[in-house]
Design an enzyme around this catalytic site. Sequence first.
Site, PDB file in Angstrom:
ATOM      1  N   CYS A  82       0.823  -1.249   0.046  1.00 29.17           N
ATOM      2  CA  CYS A  82      -0.073  -0.104  -0.220  1.00 29.17           C
ATOM      3  C   CYS A  82       0.863   1.081  -0.035  1.00 29.17           C
ATOM      4  O   CYS A  82       1.277   1.498  -0.958  1.00 29.17           O
ATOM      5  CB  CYS A  82      -0.941  -0.162   1.240  1.00 29.17           C
ATOM      6  SG  CYS A  82      -2.357   1.142   1.010  1.00 29.17           S
ATOM      7  N   HIS A 171      -3.737  -5.276   0.519  1.00 29.39           N
ATOM      8  CA  HIS A 171      -3.214  -5.629   1.799  1.00 29.39           C
ATOM      9  C   HIS A 171      -3.084  -7.210   2.037  1.00 29.39           C
ATOM     10  O   HIS A 171      -4.108  -7.730   2.265  1.00 29.39           O
ATOM     11  CB  HIS A 171      -4.100  -4.969   3.133  1.00 29.39           C
ATOM     12  CG  HIS A 171      -3.771  -3.587   3.140  1.00 29.39           C
ATOM     13  ND1 HIS A 171      -2.752  -2.919   3.895  1.00 29.39           N
ATOM     14  CD2 HIS A 171      -4.352  -2.524   2.542  1.00 29.39           C
ATOM     15  CE1 HIS A 171      -2.743  -1.833   3.782  1.00 29.39           C
ATOM     16  NE2 HIS A 171      -3.713  -1.376   2.954  1.00 29.39           N
ATOM     17  N   GLU A 173      -1.937  -8.942   4.079  1.00 24.89           N
ATOM     18  CA  GLU A 173      -1.767  -9.317   5.311  1.00 24.89           C
ATOM     19  C   GLU A 173      -3.420  -9.693   6.132  1.00 24.89           C
ATOM     20  O   GLU A 173      -3.613 -10.113   7.238  1.00 24.89           O
ATOM     21  CB  GLU A 173      -1.287  -8.397   6.485  1.00 24.89           C
ATOM     22  CG  GLU A 173      -1.687  -7.043   6.606  1.00 24.89           C
ATOM     23  CD  GLU A 173      -1.404  -6.078   5.407  1.00 24.89           C
ATOM     24  OE1 GLU A 173      -1.130  -6.358   4.259  1.00 24.89           O
ATOM     25  OE2 GLU A 173      -1.737  -4.893   5.541  1.00 24.89           O
TER      26      GLU A 173
END
Length: 511
Positions: A82, A171, A173
């Site tokens: 990001c 993202h 994660e």
Amino acid sequence: MTEKIVILDFGSQTTQLIGRRVRELSIYSEIIPYNKFPFGREAEEGIIGVILSGSPLSVYDEGAFKLDLHELVGRLPVLGICYGAQLTAQEFGGKVEPAPSREYGRANLAQIDPACPLFKGIEPGAQVWMSHGDTITAIPEGFTTVASTDDVRFAAFQAPAEMRLWGVQFHPEVFHSTCGMQLLENFCVGICGASRSWSAASFIETTVAALKQQLGNDRVILGLSGGVDSSVAAVLLNKAIGDRLTCIFVDHGMLRKNEFADVLRDYQCLGLNVIGVDASDKFFADLAGVTDPERKRKIIGADFIEVFDAEAHKITDAKWLAQGTIYPDCIESLSITGTVIKSHHNVGGLPERMNLKLCEPLRLLFKDEVRAVGRELGMPEHLIKRHPFPGPGLAVRILGEVTREKVTVLQNADHIFIQGLRDSGLYDQVWQAGVILLPVQSVGVMGDERTYERAVALRAVTSTDAMTADWAHLPYEFLAKVSNEIINKVRGVNRVCYDISSKPPSTIEWE
Ligand code: XMP
């Protein structure tokens, strides 16, 4: 030297999550502020790759967090996420602009470069999670696009091979990026060459050896709270230095029903050298008439330090104070935008006052890793799976003045709720639960009698780290049963409510 992936933190709310995900791959990770990369041959030893986190800022903001990427790139493999990707694109000659419409939520990767090592095993159509107001509108010369969505052209890019640099605007994660773990594995294992040897057993082995070396023949004092962190720290230290560890467990009078006796017994069974101190009279006396939540916390914190200090001074040759500090406590204290919402009493203060050196054997572990270490050390499951409980105990769950009588009422209600959760198999499904004694009375009817008694609120939340939490959607039948039992059995309570607020905007505890 433990091999590790370093995550440079630009202040994103999901930075911790990146660290956790890498650890879930059995790879050791460390989160450090964006401007603290330990340049230098010795300091860099063990680092096999770097991940740049997201950020609440825009790369073109005045005061945007910057890093000398030219210094870093080429040295080690780098993955920008990001803001990290946008910063990289900008630094090497690309362009970042506000997105015409903000790009939030689920998206699917429409095109993927099958030759890109970052996307090995990831098929077009894979779901990713976007959360950015800016977007990359041009990538640097020589860079190539390796994934796009229908709306985001440069969803992922790759720099020329010798730079070993990748960027993703989504993202990986977060849970909703279903290909996220594969992507992180591709980076950490496929690109950086991680050997995936980080485990609870390897942590214990290296930590016990390091503690033996660090502490030598010194005596260590540790404050036990009954919680999993301090308990695991104690058992680990006990394994390293045996009886040279003295544990002190202070009862401030505001623990759960029977908790002091039960936990003390558990500790003794674990072979710990532990001193139990009942200091409840002092705490109740000092809290008399105090209603302000922060003042209550401050008094409890100060009393705790005083009692602990007095007890610890009896161990005249102690050199170290050990604490069960864990990784999120340390990362939060580095937080870029952090403001103090509540003063947690068990962080800081003590070692300076006591003139002892600080030993924090769990400071690099996340909560789930602490539990895994406890399990590996053979600790009983009920200690390991214990819900978190605040240092000031039931005092922050009694709104208004704290008295012994109110604590007893609350202990009885809390006991019914917690035992109910256990009996219904729901205990392990919630992060933590408890009862709050409200400073209101309401009218009820019991038998033919009018009652005018207290109201309590039940609080149960789901969470992974207590930073955010949702109220637990417990079954109505269960809530009805608990409510009924509390009203029937706890003298002085005639009304039970259920707290349906999430964090944020509420907090888990009421004070
Ligand atoms: P809040 O209420 O801030 O709580 O959402 C987040 C987590 O921290 C616990 N908590 C404390 N733990 N000492 C502690 O050790 C404290 O003073 C304290 N205050 C809150 C709370 O129970 C939840 O798990």
